[in-house]
Scaffold this motif. Structure first.
Motif: not given
Length: 181
Positions: A65-81
């Motif tokens: 769950q932490d990995e999923e949340r942190l993954g979403e955070q960095v993808e959002e920061a880079l605009g890669t989602e």
């Protein structure tokens, strides 16, 4: 040499031999059990008991769950989602665990400029390495803030890697875009 059937001897187990085999078997089981179980006795450390559904976690590990949340955070920061092939400047992007690091060799046009963006979210720091004519090596915190580098490809293949520093956990993402002339 063949042994005639009437001369075949049958072996009868010796009572002492059978006792030794049983004793050795029991001793093996006792030793194996003693070595693999948690010892709460006076000579061994007492381990905290966990419920059957609960796994013990090393302090430097993150949960799914932490990995999923942190993954979403960095993808959002880079605009890669939601990045896609319809963006003519987009080259590549990716997401990895900090413990795994990322390793990529994008094919780049020699002499062309690119923007590499890297974001790490979690705990600790990572080291970013970019193999260019003048190699780049930067330490960055896993605070979710993107680091951007403008690079000019001197060869068709550029190697980009990250490695974690001791104790670092979380997720790291990267994005490579062409820079408009």
């Amino acid at each position: 040499m063949a042994i005639p059937v009437d001369e075949i001897m049958t072996l009868r187990p010796h009572p002492l031999g059978r006792s030794l085999v049983l004793c050795a078997s029991a001793l093996s089981v006792a030793l194996a059990t003693g070595c693999t179980s948690d010892s709460g006795g006076p000579n061994g450390p007492s381990a905290p008991q966990s419920s059957p559904g609960q796994q013990r976690k090393h302090p430097s590990e993150t949960s799914d769950q932490d990995e999923e949340r942190l993954g979403e955070q960095v993808e959002e920061a880079l605009g890669t989602e939601e990045v896609g092939d319809n963006d003519p400047l987009f080259v590549e992007a990716g997401l990895e665990r900090v413990s795994d690091g990322f390793h990529t060799e994008p094919e780049l046009a020699r002499g062309r400029s690119y923007r590499l963006s890297v974001a790490c979210a979690g705990k600790g720091k990572i080291i970013l390495s970019v193999a260019l004519k003048a190699p780049v090596r930067r330490t960055m915190g896993c605070d979710g803030v993107p680091l951007q580098l403008r690079i000019t490809a001197s060869t068709a293949r550029v190697t980009i890697d990250t490695e974690r520093m001791p104790g670092a956990t979380g997720m790291v993402a990267w994005r490579m875009d062409r820079v408009e002339k």
